[in-house]
Motif scaffolding. Structure first.
Motif, mmCIF file in Angstrom:
data_model
loop_
_atom_site.group_PDB
_atom_site.id
_atom_site.type_symbol
_atom_site.label_atom_id
_atom_site.label_comp_id
_atom_site.label_asym_id
_atom_site.label_seq_id
_atom_site.Cartn_x
_atom_site.Cartn_y
_atom_site.Cartn_z
ATOM 1 N N LYS A 193 13.982 17.943 -4.851
ATOM 2 C CA LYS A 193 15.171 17.307 -4.263
ATOM 3 C C LYS A 193 14.923 16.690 -2.892
ATOM 4 O O LYS A 193 15.842 16.105 -2.300
ATOM 5 N N GLY A 195 19.279 18.692 -0.720
ATOM 6 C CA GLY A 195 17.946 18.316 -0.247
ATOM 7 C C GLY A 195 17.076 19.483 0.165
ATOM 8 O O GLY A 195 16.931 20.453 -0.589
ATOM 9 N N PHE A 196 16.484 19.394 1.349
ATOM 10 C CA PHE A 196 15.590 20.466 1.803
ATOM 11 C C PHE A 196 16.327 21.795 1.938
ATOM 12 O O PHE A 196 15.740 22.859 1.807
ATOM 13 N N ALA A 226 10.780 19.647 -1.336
ATOM 14 C CA ALA A 226 11.764 20.720 -1.494
ATOM 15 C C ALA A 226 12.043 20.914 -2.977
ATOM 16 O O ALA A 226 12.362 19.942 -3.680
ATOM 17 N N VAL A 227 11.888 22.157 -3.447
ATOM 18 C CA VAL A 227 12.156 22.480 -4.847
ATOM 19 C C VAL A 227 13.421 23.332 -4.900
ATOM 20 O O VAL A 227 13.525 24.360 -4.218
ATOM 21 N N ALA A 236 18.380 22.898 -0.153
ATOM 22 C CA ALA A 236 18.412 23.488 -1.502
ATOM 23 C C ALA A 236 17.322 24.537 -1.681
ATOM 24 O O ALA A 236 17.508 25.534 -2.386
ATOM 25 N N ALA A 237 16.195 24.309 -1.013
ATOM 26 C CA ALA A 237 15.050 25.217 -1.147
ATOM 27 C C ALA A 237 15.355 26.596 -0.569
ATOM 28 O O ALA A 237 14.621 27.558 -0.821
ATOM 29 N N LYS A 238 16.416 26.684 0.207
ATOM 30 C CA LYS A 238 16.772 27.959 0.837
ATOM 31 C C LYS A 238 17.934 28.652 0.116
ATOM 32 O O LYS A 238 18.354 29.745 0.504
ATOM 33 N N MET A 239 18.470 28.009 -0.905
ATOM 34 C CA MET A 239 19.673 28.538 -1.579
ATOM 35 C C MET A 239 19.315 29.387 -2.803
ATOM 36 O O MET A 239 18.240 29.264 -3.362
ATOM 37 N N PHE A 240 20.283 30.212 -3.207
ATOM 38 C CA PHE A 240 20.172 30.876 -4.507
ATOM 39 C C PHE A 240 20.602 29.895 -5.598
ATOM 40 O O PHE A 240 21.437 29.009 -5.359
ATOM 41 N N HIS A 287 23.520 26.963 -5.690
ATOM 42 C CA HIS A 287 23.143 25.550 -5.743
ATOM 43 C C HIS A 287 23.707 24.853 -6.968
ATOM 44 O O HIS A 287 24.139 23.687 -6.902
ATOM 45 N N SER A 323 18.066 33.250 -8.746
ATOM 46 C CA SER A 323 16.852 32.451 -8.617
ATOM 47 C C SER A 323 16.766 31.887 -7.205
ATOM 48 O O SER A 323 17.777 31.784 -6.503
#
Lengths: 327, 327, 327, 327
Positions: free
Chosen positions: D214, C221-222, D266-267, C224-228, C232, D175
């Motif tokens: 997501k 979720g949210f 969230a992307v 994910a936006a902070k992950m590489f 992910h 990424s």
């Protein structure tokens, strides 16, 4: 409101003298083989041109596949097919613009769309849009491989002899209408939904979307209203539901009963008759006499059977899909 | 697939001998005054019972408002109206179960629903479901306050004299069909969508959802197919689109043209004729003679005009709403 | 616009203090066994009342089957289920009427429906309508017999310990929110449509229809936006599509990938807090302090898991039906 | 199931490396002026290419109007717009075919469509389809002339400083994802339907149709679940419904309340990371290491704001149309 069908859905777009006419099909299963050649016979039937009384527009009518087909098979994604318009003659229609043609959508389109309609050759209301439907019908017929759909013209200008009916129009220098009968064989028992989306409603909905259709009847149709119940009722004679007669046209309670689907449609005479006509000139605000110039069919019903088949196939393909939900 | 309309939507549910039949309306504007009394005249017309040849089921047919109405006005939320079934006679139908009645949905319903259908008195296929439509039609008519919709029976048993037609059926101890004509006045120009959801398609869709309807025609209808174009075309005579004749029945290009909407429907003779009939007994696996017992109409067309009006009103109310999108 | 689903469709109607709330299901296959008892466990879960922080309305919440069920089985016709309202207290709401409650739909409903809305206890906007959804969910769960759906509350008032979170609210004499996680196991690969009606869109659509939901996230979720990307991405490890991790929450490209469906929803604190609040009195045209009287939950999230499960089941049942079209 | 919206409807079609991608809009009012130039700014924003971390595909992305536009104005008929694909490199994708890429739709598409999917560059699942949505959004924004919609990227790779977030990805040769916030001003009170098609459901439905999204949250969103009710509630301070705070993000009861619409999405990080990854080779039936070749974005979120705006405009244009029904 520009699409039809519950699962196998068809949308049309385009204008008679715009860039193209086209069709988008949604809900087509993957894996159906499709080539350009598959489309040609039905497209050719729609063009007409050989038979007395048709003067086809000069278009190649080659389907241009834009999506949903890959390596010769449907992919399951939406299929868009275009037919480019090459034979565009915009200027022809400027002169006519002030005088809405009787029987055509000119007046209503102008009112409905506040004057922004593409008025050239009936624009979005043109019978040219049926070319996309015929293409869609080719795909639907492939899905319905076991079902045989055949539409034939059974009456022209009030004559059961087609040639005689056409000659009547030629002699009168006028246009004529006709009646088309469609028979579909091998439809299983149980297609059609109980109330709103019953088979008669869905087929009639599709038929009245064909330009110039003014009546639809199933089985004995209007004649049924004159019969006694004991004569009209089709006695069931075996466990597959086969009936002794077929006054119902293969549909009871809105559901297919395993017998041949039979219906007829009435097609009005071509609105663009060569005869002089009258209409109201919205610029001079006076009644005016005029005659419609250009290429026009003596009898639009002649080219309609393949469209009737296509539309029938679209409805049946949707029911075929719905039927899978029972499994 | 159990609802109809694009914005003003109508869904029906219920069975002939279940707890109730009902209707849900979605998209009804807030602020329409509604009382039980508003519904009674049309519900009474549907019951019939006075005229020769109708033997109405004994039901009060009082609408029970379940949602969407508050302090005597519509709220804008979905409106559900029930009609409780009190006159339930389940046992009557057990005996008949093995022999699907000709002209009825018994056989197709059994096949389609794998034997789980409520078979009592046609179940969900019963004409009793039209009581909900009549109620919905009352609301639609309120929305269409400036439009006058009137359906009348114009032929029974092939006779233009209604009494004579009914007597023909009585004399023959058989059921008879009929033809209903519907005229709607004061529809503005421009209602109906260009292709799929044109006015003819939508009205025909609704009409064929009425049990026993086997044909629909607009204006000159099937007769149009026998006319010359110059005779059929309706000359426009003023800027409001008034036409000299009305062979189109008020619709060109699928769009209302400001003239009277005129259409006719063919109603087949009541399937439950008093005469002996034959059908296939699925238990004994033999053809069998039988006669349908119980209360049945000589001519179902007699009670249909109010249903035709209701269905027309439902379609027109949807177009009325769509027309607001132009503003 | 009051129904949801493409094939398995759900419509709701009713008001908190009207005659009833109800649900109509269309597209339910025939032959599913259904008894009142099947509904009681989930309906009981929705009522709450045992756990600290819920003060349930006194209603029996017994489903009344009105159509589509016969001899203990679904028939294939539309199923309507009602829940009669007995605990109606209209007068309670007259006093409050002039002061739209913050966080509630009072103000917007009044504006939207031109003052004709049923304002009693939020009317058509009430969480009471979810009782019908829970009933619908019971039927959907029966269809999805191989799929296990389980929603649990994982955080209350910002605390992972539920009791601690509730106590925080009790101590503050205020309402609290919470987070619910839902996991569905055994969903086959391939459910969800490529674009608009992908599984995330459809589930989110359903979740945001639950009152008080303000956020939805799938898998990581949210976070994910902070992950590489390399962290992910879920590596596929076998031919069934099993993945090493499940950051995607079981959905890639909007389509189920055969791993557990995992998502979380954020539920805001109950709008009807016992604390004094301020709002604008539309009659006096002044800001005013007031406190909401009557029965209200400390934390609406506590009763939501069964609703989340029901909504998930409704979406999955629709995809289950669509999946049959591939066969 | 390939269209979205109730009145203003949008359908997409096409494949990444097929003939084109395209969009059809139905329900667009006549008379909206449209030129190619109107589309260029938003199409340019979608292409990206200037900002660090985007490596755009080399396509002109010029809209080709195929229907529904005449003399520079919308006609009211369906609008089809194509974007031809010129930069097609089919062979690139043959090599990768046996190894479904993690995070991509390769595996699920292959299963769902029985191996008939166009697998080149994600085919119908490609983010390239969003070019049609951006074009549709341009038309929707014209309809919503009084409403201001603005989406901005507010976090990349977990950093509120966008440049820092991108540099983090570059340094890690990986990424990164991001968070986008969208604010729409001047939405009138009363948009959104009470239950299923409430504004949160419809916006979330549209947002999750954007590849890589997501999570979606409105106003305080997931943070709301940690707040007390008295803190979260937005006090109404005047008769227009203006609130003191805006924790609801402009929506209560699913209906716009006249305050700013605020939501965040969230992307996930781009699935095609330059890092080595593992997946299951369906031919060798073994896990395999590989790296995705070719042009790919460091952070797909960078190009997403204009898509988020377009999708928001599509939903709001639909509500704008529905709002006309109240008049």
């Amino acid at each position: 409101m520009n699409s039809f069908g519950n699962i196998f859905r068809v949308a049309v777009f385009g204008e008679s003298h715009g860039a193209c006419v086209g069709v988008t099909l949604d809900g087509v299963p993957p894996g159906i083989p499709l080539t350009t050649e598959d489309f040609l016979p039905d497209l050719e039937r729609r063009k007409g041109g050989i038979q007395k009384g048709t003067t086809p527009r000069k278009e190649d009518d080659l389907p241009v596949f834009k999506s949903g087909i890959f390596n010769g098979f449907t992919t399951g994604a939406p299929i868009t097919i275009l037919f480019e318009n090459s034979n565009i003659r915009s200027l022809d229609y400027e002169a006519q613009k002030a005088i809405p043609r009787p029987g055509h959508a000119d007046f209503v389109a102008h009112e409905k769309f506040n004057g922004f309609e593409d008025y050239r050759g009936s624009g979005h209301f043109s019978a040219r849009l049926t070319v996309g439907l015929v293409a869609a019908g080719v795909i639907a017929k492939k899905i319905l491989s076991k079902i045989d759909i055949k539409a034939t013209i059974i009456e022209v200008g009030g004559e059961k002899n087609i040639e005689a009916g056409l000659q009547k129009g030629i002699d009168a220098k006028d246009s004529v209408g006709g009646i088309i009968e469609c028979i579909a064989k091998n439809i299983p028992v149980g297609w059609g939904e109980p109330f709103w989306d019953n088979m008669e409603s869905m087929i009639a909905h599709a038929m009245f979307a064909i330009p110039a259709v003014k009546g639809v009847e199933f089985g004995a149709g209007f004649q049924a209203a004159k019969m006694f119940g004991s004569d009209h009722n089709d006695a069931i004679i075996n466990e597959e539901g086969k009936t002794k007669t077929n006054n119902a046209g293969g549909i009871v309670g809105g559901i297919s009963n395993g017998n041949d689907l039979i219906f007829r449609i009435a097609v009005k005479p071509t609105s663009s008759t060569p005869k002089m006509q009258e209409s109201f000139n919205v610029e001079t605000r006076k009644m005016e006499s005029f005659s419609v110039k250009g290429r026009h069919d003596l009898c639009v019903a002649l080219r309609a059977p393949v469209i009737v088949e296509a539309m029938t196939a679209l409805v049946l393909a949707d029911f075929y899909m719905i039927d899978k939900l029972r499994k």
